[in-house]
Design a protein around this motif. Structure first.
Motif, PDB file in Angstrom:
ATOM      1  N   ASP A   4       9.876   9.765  -0.884  1.00 15.48           N
ATOM      2  CA  ASP A   4       8.930   9.943  -1.096  1.00 15.48           C
ATOM      3  C   ASP A   4       8.262   9.134   0.636  1.00 15.48           C
ATOM      4  O   ASP A   4       7.269   9.536   1.378  1.00 15.48           O
ATOM      5  CB  ASP A   4       7.603   9.279  -1.303  1.00 15.48           C
ATOM      6  CG  ASP A   4       6.669  11.344  -2.473  1.00 15.48           C
ATOM      7  OD1 ASP A   4       7.200  11.868  -2.079  1.00 15.48           O
ATOM      8  OD2 ASP A   4       5.914  10.714  -2.763  1.00 15.48           O
ATOM      9  N   THR A  48       5.193   4.790  -8.141  1.00 15.71           N
ATOM     10  CA  THR A  48       5.576   6.514  -7.936  1.00 15.71           C
ATOM     11  C   THR A  48       6.278   7.555  -8.692  1.00 15.71           C
ATOM     12  O   THR A  48       7.037   7.308  -9.750  1.00 15.71           O
ATOM     13  CB  THR A  48       6.291   6.242  -7.162  1.00 15.71           C
ATOM     14  OG1 THR A  48       5.789   5.624  -5.802  1.00 15.71           O
ATOM     15  CG2 THR A  48       5.819   8.352  -6.231  1.00 15.71           C
ATOM     16  N   ALA A  55       7.229  13.254  -7.797  1.00 21.39           N
ATOM     17  CA  ALA A  55       6.429  13.400  -6.708  1.00 21.39           C
ATOM     18  C   ALA A  55       7.491  14.306  -5.796  1.00 21.39           C
ATOM     19  O   ALA A  55       8.070  14.837  -5.451  1.00 21.39           O
ATOM     20  CB  ALA A  55       6.818  12.144  -5.881  1.00 21.39           C
ATOM     21  N   SER A  86      11.500  15.174  -0.945  1.00 19.99           N
ATOM     22  CA  SER A  86      11.015  15.459   0.792  1.00 19.99           C
ATOM     23  C   SER A  86      12.923  14.741   1.463  1.00 19.99           C
ATOM     24  O   SER A  86      13.150  14.795   0.402  1.00 19.99           O
ATOM     25  CB  SER A  86      10.619  13.688   0.906  1.00 19.99           C
ATOM     26  OG  SER A  86      10.768  13.124   0.798  1.00 19.99           O
TER      27      SER A  86
END
Length: 244
Positions: free
Chosen positions: A29, A217, A221, A224
């Motif tokens: 992230d 996190t 998530a 990316s």
């Protein structure tokens, strides 16, 4: 002495797979942040800029990065010593002046290369680029230590302490040299993102492994990295602050 530093110590053997997945998700992230944000976090983490606004720190970070990226590529003259033990001390590489030496910690280099694969960031950081970038980074520290570059960096930052008779005295900005060195490494090595991103990701994973707890996190998530960059929202241009 200067160092390319990571906070984490040696990973504990008992780290759970769930915690490792959460740490990877947190590291992945980080790619949603722009590179200037990592410069802001680095400056903030020095503890030497109390009261400075994020806008001021971002301006300094951008100026330092532009200065470093504009430096001509050069091969450092310091001897290179490779060893392991970097994970235990949280170091990827460091430059010392007596005698001029770059110490490169191969265990951290190898760990960073594995992390690039784990995160799917190979398009940004090609094979072998961690070592190459570390050496380019430390070459900047050598250059700034022995030449007029440090004064030039201060002028580029524009942190004016005093003006008198048309002359200006520019102050030192703690952390700016590190940002410049990272930006130079990115430019000369042709990296898609700043090494500051990879350093922050490595910190996240090693810190989680050392603590044996999730990095905070969710493991699901959003993806990316280069493969997902075209689907990613625009990186935040402000507050979610710095690593180190």
């Amino acid at each position: 002495m200067t160092a390319t530093r990571t906070r984490g110590g040696a990973p504990k053997a008992g780290t759970s797979g769930t915690s490792g997945a959460a740490a990877l998700a947190a590291a992945r992230d980080l790619a949603l942040l722009d590179d200037a944000e990592f410069g802001v976090r680095l400056l903030r983490a020095t503890g030497l800029h109390p009261g400075r606004t994020d806008a001021r720190l971002r301006s300094w970070a951008r100026s330092a990065a532009a200065y470093g990226a504009g430096l001509p590529a050069r091969t450092g003259t310091a001897r290179i010593v490779e060893s392991d033990g970097g994970l235990a001390h949280g170091l990827l590489a460091r430059y010392t002046t007596r005698p001029p030496t770059v110490e490169l910690f191969t265990d951290v280099v190898a760990r960073a290369e594995r992390l690039v694969d784990d995160l799917g960031w190979r398009a940004w950081f090609p094979p072998g680029s961690v070592r190459e970038a570390a050496l380019a980074h430390e070459a900047v520290h050598e250059q700034l230590h022995h030449g007029p570059g440090r004064a030039a960096l201060r002028r580029a930052l524009g942190h004016r302490l005093l003006s008198l008779g048309g002359r200006a005295l520019y102050g030192h900005v703690a952390g700016a040299e590190e940002i410049a060195a990272h930006a130079h490494a990115q430019a000369v090595c042709g990296l898609g993102r700043s090494p500051l991103l990879l350093t922050a990701a490595l910190d996240t994973v090693l810190d989680s492994a050392t603590a044996g707890t999730p990095a905070g996190t969710p493991a699901d998530a959003p993806e990316s990295g280069p493969a997902a960059a075209h689907n990613s929202p625009s990186p935040p241009a402000s507050p979610l602050r710095r690593k180190k």
